[in-house]
Design a protein around this motif. Structure first.
Motif, PDB file in Angstrom:
ATOM      1  N   LEU A   1      -8.692   2.525   6.645  1.00  0.00           N
ATOM      2  CA  LEU A   1      -9.771   2.061   5.771  1.00  0.00           C
ATOM      3  C   LEU A   1     -11.116   2.577   6.255  1.00  0.00           C
ATOM      4  O   LEU A   1     -11.425   2.557   7.451  1.00  0.00           O
ATOM      5  CB  LEU A   1      -9.793   0.530   5.743  1.00  0.00           C
ATOM      6  CG  LEU A   1     -10.911  -0.144   4.943  1.00  0.00           C
ATOM      7  CD1 LEU A   1     -10.786   0.195   3.471  1.00  0.00           C
ATOM      8  CD2 LEU A   1     -10.889  -1.651   5.156  1.00  0.00           C
TER       9      LEU A   1
ATOM     10  N   VAL B   1      -4.198  -2.490   2.348  1.00  0.00           N
ATOM     11  CA  VAL B   1      -4.578  -1.259   3.029  1.00  0.00           C
ATOM     12  C   VAL B   1      -4.637  -1.517   4.540  1.00  0.00           C
ATOM     13  O   VAL B   1      -5.328  -2.436   4.983  1.00  0.00           O
ATOM     14  CB  VAL B   1      -5.948  -0.760   2.529  1.00  0.00           C
ATOM     15  CG1 VAL B   1      -6.389   0.473   3.317  1.00  0.00           C
ATOM     16  CG2 VAL B   1      -5.894  -0.465   1.044  1.00  0.00           C
TER      17      VAL B   1
ATOM     18  N   SER C   1      -9.479  -4.483   0.071  1.00  0.00           N
ATOM     19  CA  SER C   1      -8.519  -3.827   0.962  1.00  0.00           C
ATOM     20  C   SER C   1      -7.361  -4.747   1.316  1.00  0.00           C
ATOM     21  O   SER C   1      -6.227  -4.300   1.493  1.00  0.00           O
ATOM     22  CB  SER C   1      -9.221  -3.362   2.241  1.00  0.00           C
ATOM     23  OG  SER C   1      -9.821  -4.463   2.913  1.00  0.00           O
TER      24      SER C   1
ATOM     25  N   HIS D   1      -8.351   5.441   2.821  1.00  0.00           N
ATOM     26  CA  HIS D   1      -8.836   4.683   1.664  1.00  0.00           C
ATOM     27  C   HIS D   1     -10.324   4.411   1.860  1.00  0.00           C
ATOM     28  O   HIS D   1     -10.715   3.722   2.811  1.00  0.00           O
ATOM     29  CB  HIS D   1      -8.059   3.371   1.510  1.00  0.00           C
ATOM     30  CG  HIS D   1      -6.594   3.562   1.289  1.00  0.00           C
ATOM     31  ND1 HIS D   1      -6.010   3.422   0.059  1.00  0.00           N
ATOM     32  CD2 HIS D   1      -5.591   3.905   2.148  1.00  0.00           C
ATOM     33  CE1 HIS D   1      -4.712   3.650   0.153  1.00  0.00           C
ATOM     34  NE2 HIS D   1      -4.429   3.946   1.412  1.00  0.00           N
TER      35      HIS D   1
ATOM     36  N   ASP E   1       0.808  -1.205   0.000  1.00  0.00           N
ATOM     37  CA  ASP E   1       0.000   0.000   0.000  1.00  0.00           C
ATOM     38  C   ASP E   1       0.846   1.262   0.000  1.00  0.00           C
ATOM     39  O   ASP E   1       0.533   2.233  -0.685  1.00  0.00           O
ATOM     40  CB  ASP E   1      -0.921  -0.019   1.222  1.00  0.00           C
ATOM     41  CG  ASP E   1      -1.729   1.260   1.338  1.00  0.00           C
ATOM     42  OD1 ASP E   1      -1.483   2.017   2.283  1.00  0.00           O
ATOM     43  OD2 ASP E   1      -2.580   1.499   0.464  1.00  0.00           O
TER      44      ASP E   1
END
Length: 780
Positions: free
Chosen positions: A771, A766, A761, A725, A615
């Motif tokens: 998130l 992530v 994710s 994200h 990420d």
């Protein structure tokens, strides 16, 4: 930053440019200004001669185990009721020789392998080639900028050519496109069903075979490179053994078998016993098992390496072994049930027995590697649930490992090995899967030759008629034995086909929902720069399937939350029908709305062989591209406002953009959407275009220095405040008035696959603390 500018020639022939005009449209698709100056390049690094030989050696342990162990059971499956006379043996041997020559050697090694997609093989690689030349992709997210990638090799089709008519026929109806995709999925599922039966049909001692299978699947995480080095010596020794034993038996028992190269014996074989000979074709066809895996495993090695290994070692050793077995059976017809082991000289029996047992189980490695490749391609094209994919080699990007698929295959292989004790039934099951995928490949190759290669239609007709007729004869024979074991691979293939079809259906419906429910830009502009909310420091990366427009999830978000980030970036992860997208061409960036809205779109393009990085790497590259875009945008405005229409000398000489961390980066394919910054060249269509390359140096001032420095500093401050994200957790439901089948497909099968697959994710690595999931439900 490297890009291209169209500079209009004046009517008097000079090269002096004219004033740039600004596009006043707010929400337009991304335009790609990067010309395809490197077409059809193979992105795989040039391999040295030593590396090719090394890969050829490793391919023996990965690709050819399945094909190499066929002599263990071919004559047994061909003559389940025993051999009548020597003429039967000569006819069967002649069929084996010509089947090996025509299908693996001529069709696959010399023709099908030429249709590789920049080094990648398999049914999905053929499909991706077709998608680049014909609009048959069932997810309508294509854009002309994709065609300008350096890896998007495509030849122009003449309007009145046969290829153009074929292209038009395929594009005319959605049903034809769906039928083509279904054909590809059937071929893919048959490859998986093919290799699951490899250890079962060739195992001698079940307990030993199961133990070796567990070890085999347990070492897969070390990667194809290490597995190839581990298994290649054993498989090479196996080929040398069977070749030597075959030559020994020819010399000792009967050299008359050399006459089997004459096709006259094939005619006699069918003339004497028509129905019996036709039924035996299912056994003869087992001599080419593993051929499709040979093509699917291409991405793990190289075309030349696989061709060298087959022509120099595999093909001659197999011919010698089959002729040797036939020579032995000429005088020992009663031993046809165990022809291979009975034909081994007494002194070499136990060493060869051990090697044969190892080779028989290692044979499933071909299918394991092929399945990894196929599943990765299917995931990228939206035809399989998301799974974890790991690269296992720094040198060969096609060498991958998928943990979930690895353990599923192991369980299926062990079940088949234990559950099938009758070798004849296993052979029947094996043959059904083998010939099914070969038929699919022949049909796809006919389209490739017509549309991609532009071959003469007579040559295409010859290729298709020859191989299709051969394979249909074999197919008719194995269909006769479906109730005798041939049902098993069909059931396995059907299960995988249902999974792939349902997942693709759900993927298409989700995209259509986003496309139909995207938010009007007029509504966004009406909210003003604050979007009617409090803009808090930070960057919000909102993931969407759309390549243009504002997704519905954004309106859902801002109507339920009191605040939104100072900078919002709509991120679209887009998979293209290419094997890879070069790093420098991955991101497309543009602005949405006026500058004070601080909204951008970034399309991250991937090929079916590409993997997402960590990420931090993805986030860093995306924000670096965003920073470079802001500098580029300001440069264009400065050129537009300048009275000097020629480019500054320092921009004409440079070729790259230095990012703020010192790394060099090339910026491609950028346009903007604001009312002040979308730049197009003003030229007449009839006038020739000259392309000029330039680069933006990493200075603190470009154009209006205050504006650029201020926005770059604002971007950096927001980056320091944190990046969140934002992902949509979309739940798909069937409408209440839907039919029973649709409710089962959507509410149960697709919902189940969504629950067990890896979250996006997780695939993107992530962090949980960064998130934000936004839930929504839509009905189909």
């Amino acid at each position: 930053m490297e890009t291209e500018i169209d500079e209009e020639r004046e009517m008097n022939g000079s090269d002096k440019g004219r004033m740039w005009s600004l596009d006043q449209k707010i929400d337009q698709p991304i335009e790609d200004t990067e010309a395809g100056h490197i077409r059809g390049m193979d992105v795989r690094k040039e391999l040295s001669g030593l590396m090719v030989l090394r890969l050829a050696f490793q391919s023996l342990g990965v690709v050819y185990g399945d094909l190499g162990t066929s002599p263990l059971y071919v004559f047994n499956s061909t003559f389940p009721d025993g051999v009548r006379d020597s003429e039967d043996l000569m006819g069967a041997l002649s069929l084996i020789i010509y089947t090996l020559t025509l299908i693996p050697l001529l069709k696959y090694v010399f023709v099908v392998m030429r249709a590789n997609d920049n080094g990648e093989g398999g049914t999905f690689a053929l499909y991706s080639l077709l998608c680049r030349h014909v609009k048959v992709n069932t997810i309508p997210n294509q854009h002309r900028t994709d065609e300008e990638l350096t890896t998007y090799s495509r030849r122009k089709i003449e309007d009145k050519s046969f290829a153009a008519r074929t292209k038009k026929w395929l594009e005319a109806k959605v049903d034809r496109q769906n039928a083509l995709l279904l054909l590809v999925l059937v071929g893919t599922c048959m490859v998986i069903g093919d290799g699951i039966f490899t250890p079962a049909i060739s195992a001698v001692v079940v307990a030993v075979a199961v133990l070796i299978l567990v070890i085999l699947f347990s070492v897969q995480h070390y990667g194809t490179d290490k597995v190839g080095w581990l298994f290649a010596p054993a498989v090479l020794l196996w080929f040398l053994c069977i070749g030597s034993i075959g030559a020994y038996n020819i010399c000792k028992h009967d050299t008359v078998v050399l006459k089997a190269f004459s096709p006259v014996y094939i005619v006699k074989y069918f003339r004497v016993g028509t129905k019996r000979s036709w039924a035996s074709l299912g056994g003869i066809m087992l001599s080419i098992t593993g051929t499709e895996a040979l093509f699917a495993d291409l991405g793990h090695f190289s075309t030349l390496a696989v061709q060298i290994a087959f022509t120099s070692i595999v093909f001659p050793c197999l011919l010698l072994q089959y002729m040797g077995q036939a020579a032995y059976l000429m005088h020992h017809q009663e031993d046809v049930k165990e022809a291979f082991y009975r034909s081994i000289p007494d002194l070499a029996y136990w060493p060869v027995f051990v090697i044969a047992t190892m080779a028989a189980v290692i044979a499933s490695q071909a299918t394991i590697s092929a399945t990894f490749t196929i599943i990765k391609q299917a995931v990228s094209l939206g035809c399989f649930p998301r799974v974890k994919v790991l690269h296992t080699s720094k040198d060969i990007s096609g060498q991958i490992y998928i943990p979930e698929i690895n353990w599923i295959l192991m369980v299926l292989c062990i079940i088949v090995t234990i559950g099938f004790n009758n070798t004849t039934q296993i052979g029947n099951a094996y043959g059904t899967a083998v010939i099914g995928v070969m038929l699919v490949t022949t049909l796809l190759m006919a389209l490739i030759m017509l549309v991609v290669w532009r071959s003469n239609w007579l040559l295409v007709l010859l290729f298709t008629s020859v191989f299709l007729s051969i394979e249909l004869v074999y197919f008719s024979s194995v269909l006769f034995k479906v109730n005798q074991g041939g049902w098993a691979p069909l059931v396995i293939a059907a299960v995988f086909l249902i999974i792939m079809s349902v997942w693709h259906y759900g993927t298409v419906k989700r995209y259509e929902f986003e496309l139909e429910s995207k938010v009007s830009m007029a509504w966004i502009l009406g909210l003003g720069p604050s979007l009617g909310l409090v803009r808090v420091p930070g960057i919000g990366l909102l993931y969407t399937e759309l390549v243009n427009g504002v997704p519905h999830i954004f309106s859902h978000l801002i109507t339920h939350l009191p605040a939104i980030h100072s900078i919002v970036v709509f991120v679209c992860l887009k998979y293209l029908p290419v094997n890879t997208v070069p790093q420098e061409e991955r991101f497309l960036v543009k602005r949405i709305g006026p500058k004070d809205f601080h909204m951008f779109r970034c399309v991250a393009r991937y090929g079916y062989k590409d993997l997402h990085k960590k990420d931090d790497d993805f986030e860093k590259m995306l924000l670096d591209k965003l920073s470079a875009f802001i500098r580029y945008e300001s440069l264009m405005e400065s050129i537009s406002d300048s009275e000097d229409y020629s480019l500054p000398e320092e921009y004409q000489q440079a070729t790259t953009l230095d990012t703020e961390n010192g790394n060099q980066m090339s910026l491609h394919a950028i346009s903007t959407e604001s009312s002040q910054n979308s730049i197009v060249s003003e030229r007449s269509p009839q006038q020739p275009v000259r392309h000029v390359r330039f680069s933006v140096p990493n200075t603190g001032t470009v154009g209006n220095s205050g504006t650029v420095d201020g926005e770059i500093q604002f971007l950096n401050d927001c980056r320091d405040s944190g990046v969140v994200h934002i992902m949509g957790n979309t739940i798909v439901r069937a409408r209440r008035d839907s039919g029973m089948i649709k409710k089962i497909v959507v509410d149960y099968i697709y919902a189940f696959l969504r629950r067990i697959c890896r979250e996006k994710s997780v695939i993107l690595n992530v962090p949980h603390e960064s998130l934000l999931n936004v839930g929504q439900v839509f009905y189909v």
